[in-house]
Each structure stands twice: as C-alpha cells, then as structure tokens.
Write an enzyme that holds these catalytic residues in place. Structure first.
Site, mmCIF file in Angstrom:
data_model
loop_
_atom_site.group_PDB
_atom_site.id
_atom_site.type_symbol
_atom_site.label_atom_id
_atom_site.label_comp_id
_atom_site.label_asym_id
_atom_site.label_seq_id
_atom_site.Cartn_x
_atom_site.Cartn_y
_atom_site.Cartn_z
ATOM 1 N N GLU A 258 0.861 -1.200 -0.166
ATOM 2 C CA GLU A 258 0.083 0.088 0.102
ATOM 3 C C GLU A 258 0.774 1.129 -0.001
ATOM 4 O O GLU A 258 0.229 2.329 -0.369
ATOM 5 C CB GLU A 258 -1.005 -0.099 1.274
ATOM 6 C CG GLU A 258 -2.144 -0.959 1.181
ATOM 7 C CD GLU A 258 -1.549 -2.350 1.941
ATOM 8 O OE1 GLU A 258 -0.539 -2.692 1.867
ATOM 9 O OE2 GLU A 258 -2.500 -3.121 2.190
ATOM 10 N N LYS B 292 -0.523 -11.201 23.325
ATOM 11 C CA LYS B 292 -1.335 -10.497 24.293
ATOM 12 C C LYS B 292 -1.218 -11.612 25.761
ATOM 13 O O LYS B 292 -2.310 -12.306 25.662
ATOM 14 C CB LYS B 292 -2.612 -10.133 24.118
ATOM 15 C CG LYS B 292 -2.648 -9.008 23.086
ATOM 16 C CD LYS B 292 -3.670 -9.241 21.867
ATOM 17 C CE LYS B 292 -3.214 -8.533 20.564
ATOM 18 N NZ LYS B 292 -3.361 -9.345 19.318
ATOM 19 N N TRP C 73 1.485 -6.707 26.422
ATOM 20 C CA TRP C 73 1.815 -7.056 24.990
ATOM 21 C C TRP C 73 3.543 -7.657 25.008
ATOM 22 O O TRP C 73 4.086 -6.804 25.667
ATOM 23 C CB TRP C 73 1.695 -5.736 24.151
ATOM 24 C CG TRP C 73 0.384 -5.348 23.917
ATOM 25 C CD1 TRP C 73 -0.742 -5.933 24.310
ATOM 26 C CD2 TRP C 73 0.013 -4.336 22.974
ATOM 27 N NE1 TRP C 73 -1.787 -5.307 23.546
ATOM 28 C CE2 TRP C 73 -1.439 -4.449 23.014
ATOM 29 C CE3 TRP C 73 0.718 -3.332 22.201
ATOM 30 C CZ2 TRP C 73 -1.898 -3.430 21.901
ATOM 31 C CZ3 TRP C 73 -0.057 -2.483 21.423
ATOM 32 C CH2 TRP C 73 -1.319 -2.680 21.304
HETATM 33 P P1 ADP Z 1 1.679 -8.537 3.291
HETATM 34 O O1 ADP Z 1 1.069 -7.741 4.170
HETATM 35 O O2 ADP Z 1 0.780 -9.559 2.558
HETATM 36 O O3 ADP Z 1 2.869 -9.350 4.076
HETATM 37 P P2 ADP Z 1 3.370 -6.586 2.374
HETATM 38 O O4 ADP Z 1 4.663 -6.928 1.477
HETATM 39 O O5 ADP Z 1 2.668 -5.410 1.745
HETATM 40 O O6 ADP Z 1 2.449 -7.870 2.324
HETATM 41 O O7 ADP Z 1 3.830 -6.491 3.759
HETATM 42 C C1 ADP Z 1 3.747 -5.367 4.727
HETATM 43 C C2 ADP Z 1 4.085 -5.459 5.969
HETATM 44 O O8 ADP Z 1 5.346 -6.239 6.079
HETATM 45 C C3 ADP Z 1 4.196 -4.371 6.858
HETATM 46 O O9 ADP Z 1 2.859 -3.917 7.310
HETATM 47 C C4 ADP Z 1 4.847 -4.706 8.073
HETATM 48 O O10 ADP Z 1 3.961 -5.585 9.110
HETATM 49 C C5 ADP Z 1 5.905 -5.803 7.442
HETATM 50 N N1 ADP Z 1 7.140 -5.167 7.399
HETATM 51 C C6 ADP Z 1 7.626 -4.701 6.204
HETATM 52 N N2 ADP Z 1 8.870 -4.219 6.544
HETATM 53 C C7 ADP Z 1 9.246 -4.474 7.716
HETATM 54 C C8 ADP Z 1 10.415 -4.246 8.487
HETATM 55 N N3 ADP Z 1 11.533 -3.844 8.153
HETATM 56 N N4 ADP Z 1 10.423 -4.679 9.778
HETATM 57 C C9 ADP Z 1 9.279 -5.208 10.389
HETATM 58 N N5 ADP Z 1 8.039 -5.379 9.580
HETATM 59 C C10 ADP Z 1 7.926 -5.216 8.263
#
Ligand code: ADP
Length: 543
Positions: free
Chosen positions: A330, A440, A445
């Site tokens: 997004e 949780k 958390w």
């Molecule tokens: P999906 O939601 O299906 O995994 P995306 O590739 O759009 O597809 O994933 C986005 C999500 O990946 C983010 O909302 C986050 O939770 C996680 N994410 C991306 N980069 C990082 C990062 N550097 N550290 C932690 N989480 C990450």
C-alpha cells in the site's frame, strides 16, 4: 497566479526515455532460468519495449485495460513493464507462488485481458486457463518452443511478436494521475487486495528512493533486486534504476544464497535488496564459499524485521552497510529507511548500532503518526517509547483499494498500516509487531519481533518465528519455533537460557519447538498464520 514554468506530466515512459537517451550502453545483466547469463543494455531494453508496445497496439485494448505478468526478474519482463504502462495500459504483476485458486481470483478480480508469463509457468497457466475466460492473449516470455506450442495451442511467443515490430513508438500522452500498475497484497494476513499505482506516484517514489538517505542509487551503481518484480514492483528498483541510469543485475528464479553470492562477485554488484530470509541464505553461502562480497557497498533489508545480528555480520565481516527499511504494498513500498543523521556521528558504536535497529525515518513525501486505536484519529506521543497504531500519508500511499468504492483511509485522511510501532521526534520508527502477531499475555503485550531477534542471534540457529499460543491462564503466551543450522546442537533449555538478562523474565517463551523447515510465503516472508494453525494450541496440550 500560476508559476511560469513548463508543465510535464510525471510519466513512467519518461524514465525509459531518459535511460535510452543518456544511459543506452549501461549494462542490464540477467540470469536465465537455465542458468546462462544474458547481457543487454538500457538501450536494448528501451527498443524492445517500444517493439512490444507496437504489438500491444495491434490488440486494440481500451485505455487502462489490465495486462498481467507472471514472471521472474528478467529483461523481457522489464521490457513488458515499460511497454504496458507507457501505452496507457495497466501492468498487473502477479506472484506465481500463490495457489492456483488465488491466481484465478486475482486475474478475474483485475479483469486481466492479456497474460504474459515465463516459460517455467506454462503448466501453471494451463492449469487455470479455463477459470480465466476473459484473458484474450497468452504470451510466453521467450523464443518459440515447439513443445510448448503443442500443449498450449493459442499461445504466442514474445520474441516472435516483437521481432517484426518497429523500434519507434510514441508513448501515450497521459494524465500523470492515470493508473500505471497494479499489485495485490500478498495476503499474509487476509484476502489479497489490489493497490493501483499511478504514473505520478511511481515517478515520485523513484525520486525519493534514489536519494542518498534512501537507497542512495546513482549511475555508478550496479543494483541487484533480489526482491521479485511481482512483490511491490521489486520495491520500485526497475524504475529508480532507469531514472539514474544504474546498471541492473536480474537474478531470474535462482534466489538461493550460492547463486546470489556468485552474481554479486561475478558482476560486482554494489547494492542489493531483499527480505531477511534471503540474506540469511546469502550469509551462509558467503561463509561456505569463502566470498568477501567485496563489491557490495550496501544491502537493503525490508519486508520483515531485520535481526540486529544480521546488520552486525554484514558490517563487521563484509564491510557492507545494511539499510533497514519498512514498507508495504500500500506504500509503493517505501515508507521509512534507516540512515543516520550528522548529529549521530558523535555517538559511540553501540549507540549507533542501537539506532540502526529502527526501521528508519520517512523521506520527504511521507508522513507518519501513531494513534491510540486502529483506524483512530487520536494521536499519541512521538517519544520513542509510546506504542501505537502506525498510520501513514503521502504522495505514493494508497487511497482506495482497486475495485472498491470506499476509501481505505481514516476519517481524517491517513492510512492505518496494521502495524504497531513507536516513533521518536526525528521520525525514527520501530515496529513492535504486526497487530495480528502481537502476543497478548495477561493484559500485557509481548513483541514477537523482539523475541525473534534474540533467538536468531544464537549461532546454532538458522531461522525462527515466535507465535502466540493460546494459554488457559494468560490468554496467550509466546512459543518459539526454530530451525537449527546444519550442525546446530542447541537444546530447548539452552535457547530459553539464552533469553536470560536480555529480556524481562515473563516475556521469555514458554516453549521451543524445533522444526526442519519454517513455512515461507510467496514473497519470502514467514507464514505465521500457518504456524499459528499448526502450533497455536500446543500449550493447551501440555497442561
Ligand atoms: P503482506 O501484508 O501480505 O505481508 P506486504 O509486503 O505489503 O504484504 O507487507 C507489509 C508488512 O510487512 C508491513 O505492514 C509490516 O508488517 C511488514 N514489514 C515490512 N517491512 C518491515 C520491517 N522492516 N520490519 C518489520 N516488519 C516489516
């Protein structure tokens, strides 16, 4: 009063025109499915994309019709991207690792008219062909192959299609807000949803990703996008590389550590980008092969949290700067990137290392805030400690999902990411977890990411995931799923002891489960949803 400056729409075609005009002889190197290497240039890519655009014209598609691709990172795929978007059509990149039912769902949802695919996916496409009746043309991204033609009667071959076409093509004159490409979320946490990028959002995202405090790309770089072109457009690198005239190395389907180390060493890659699981494989292979990865100046790690131990190994062993970044489908995907500021130079190494663990801070064009509630509007403090729901806004952030009428935004125009994070005054953001992955425990958390970061640093461990398991007394408790390294002899008790003094006692996992393999999804991320289904009740069974 308007300013008196020229107006030129920000279009993707402008990127390939720039690369053709000023960087025509810059190399594009790729590994074919059969392991051979092809070397081409931005000039050839541009010419072939114009040839393919001329072919697309013969199909008489309507403006903004969708043309889908199921392909690895390779030169023909790159050519089709520019041809499709530059013609005023929408390039829909599809993840081949999805289940066949998900593939048909996405192709039908997008109403794709043309399907372009690598030779390796012929059987996959054949298996779903009957369920995607609106697709008019099936194009195999290769030279003619009699065996394939026999099993797939109405198939066309890319090389045959472009060969007779002219390399002159006038790119469509579009409004910069026209849709350019479509990508579905990988569905790690729910049903895939389409995100429809525009020419303007893509070009602005490219500018921002080349900045020195972002991926720092220039005409002096040779860039290896390990992240696939079907995963948020390879994080925009094929566009950004054209914008600055960087050379590209496209790895095809071979994303194992050994193949990547060889590509980096053979072609002197300076910058590589991928998810953490890729880097784990690469580090293991570099060690086995005795490679120094000497050309690699920086590697960008995103898509999931980058373990601190990984940043340390790249820095100390390979003098490679690991740039942690965060984003999502997004957000095009660049949301934040971790680069330090001048004032941090005076900090000692330990303090700098600490800062480097953050996912980073936003470039111009993106704003962040934390809110009390998911999709809420009440902001909480940016004090580096308070944890809240991360929301984002900016030039390349989604407004509405494809095919939906309702905006995806909060009532005051922010996009809620579904991530839980902290923010400090400089904008450095730390993801605590995805809201769905947080544990949780008794009203408190626990961050699964924090527990994973500790366990992965153990020398006998290759890969880990921490999940919330249902607990009668505490609702949920953390369980560590771990894959040992080849000669790892670590026991459950060793690993639990490893947490002592690194974290509060009540946060230490209740159990360790050793497995031979941890399930990985289509974009290389660990499938915690599957792990929760497999092991979510494990603490009930032992009580
Ligand atoms: P999906 O939601 O299906 O995994 P995306 O590739 O759009 O597809 O994933 C986005 C999500 O990946 C983010 O909302 C986050 O939770 C996680 N994410 C991306 N980069 C990082 C990062 N550097 N550290 C932690 N989480 C990450």
């Amino acid at each position: 009063m308007y300013g008196n400056m020229m107006f030129q729409p920000l279009l993707i075609s402008g990127l390939i025109e720039h690369a053709q005009t000023y960087h025509a002889d810059t190399a594009i190197i790729l590994k074919n499915t059969n392991g051979t290497i092809t070397e081409t240039t931005w000039g050839d890519i541009a010419q072939n994309s114009k040839r393919f655009a001329n072919y697309l014209k013969t199909l008489n598609l309507a403006a903004s019709d969708r043309v889908a691709t199921i392909a690895w990172n390779n030169h023909r795929h790159l050519e089709t991207w520019y041809a499709v978007s530059g013609s005023g059509l929408i390039c829909h990149t599809i993840n081949p690792r999805l289940f066949p039912e998900q593939l048909s769902f996405i192709i039908n949802d997008a109403d794709d008219q043309v399907l372009i695919f690598d030779k390796t996916f012929v059987n996959l496409v054949l298996s779903i062909k009957d369920s995607i009746p609106q697709v008019k043309q099936f194009i195999c991204l290769d030279a003619y192959d009699a065996d394939i033609a026999q099993i797939f009667p109405d198939i066309q071959f890319y090389d045959d299609l472009i060969q007779p076409q002219s390399e002159q093509f006038e790119w469509a004159k579009l409004d910069e807000n026209s849709a350019s490409s479509l990508c579905y979320t990988s569905g790690t946490t729910g049903n895939p949803k389409g995100v429809l990028y525009s020419h303007r959002s893509t070009v602005l995202h490219s500018y921002a990703s080349c900045l020195p405090d972002s991926f720092c790309l220039s005409a002096n770089d040779r860039v290896l996008p390990v992240v696939p072109m079907f995963h948020v457009n390879a994080w925009g690198t094929p566009y950004a590389a054209a914008m600055v005239g960087a050379s590209l190395v496209l790895p095809g389907p071979m994303l194992d550590g050994t193949s990547l180390v060889n590509l980096i060493d053979d072609f002197q890659v300076t910058t590589a980008l991928g998810v953490p699981t890729i880097w784990q494989g690469l580090l293991n292979a570099a060690q086995t092969l005795g490679s120094q990865l000497s050309s690699l100046k920086r590697n960008v790690v995103g898509g999931a949290a980058c373990p601190p131990s990984m940043i340390k190994t790249f820095k100390e062993k390979y003098q490679c700067e690991t740039i942690h970044a965060w984003g999502m489908t997004e957000t095009s995907p660049m949301g934040v990137i971790n680069q330090l500021k001048a004032k941090h130079a005076q900090l000692d190494d330990a303090a700098q290392d600490q800062l480097r663990l953050s996912q980073g801070r936003p470039p111009y064009g993106v704003q962040l805030r934390l809110c009390e509630q998911e999709n809420g509007t009440t902001e909480i403090a940016r004090d580096g400690r308070s944890v809240g729901n991360l929301q984002i806004k900016g030039h390349w952030i989604v407004d509405t999902y494809f095919g939906q009428d309702r905006t995806a935004l909060t009532t005051d125009g922010w996009f809620d990411t579904g991530d839980i994070a902290t923010l400090d005054q400089d904008g450095y953001m730390n993801i605590a977890d995805r809201s769905k992955d947080l544990i949780k425990s008794g009203g408190e958390w626990i961050s699964s990411v924090e527990l994973e970061n500790i366990a992965i640093a153990h020398p006998d461990i290759d890969m880990v995931a921490v999940i919330a398991a249902t607990h009668l007394k505490w609702d949920e408790r953390p369980v560590l799923i771990a894959k040992k390294s080849a000669h790892g002899a670590v026991t459950e008790q060793d690993l639990l002891d490893y947490y002592h003094n690194k974290i509060a006692k009540w946060q230490i996992p209740d159990k360790v489960i050793f497995v031979d393999a941890i399930p990985i999804g289509g974009t290389g991320k660990i499938l915690k949803k599957d792990l929760r289904e497999m092991y979510g009740s494990v603490l009930l069974e032992t009580e």
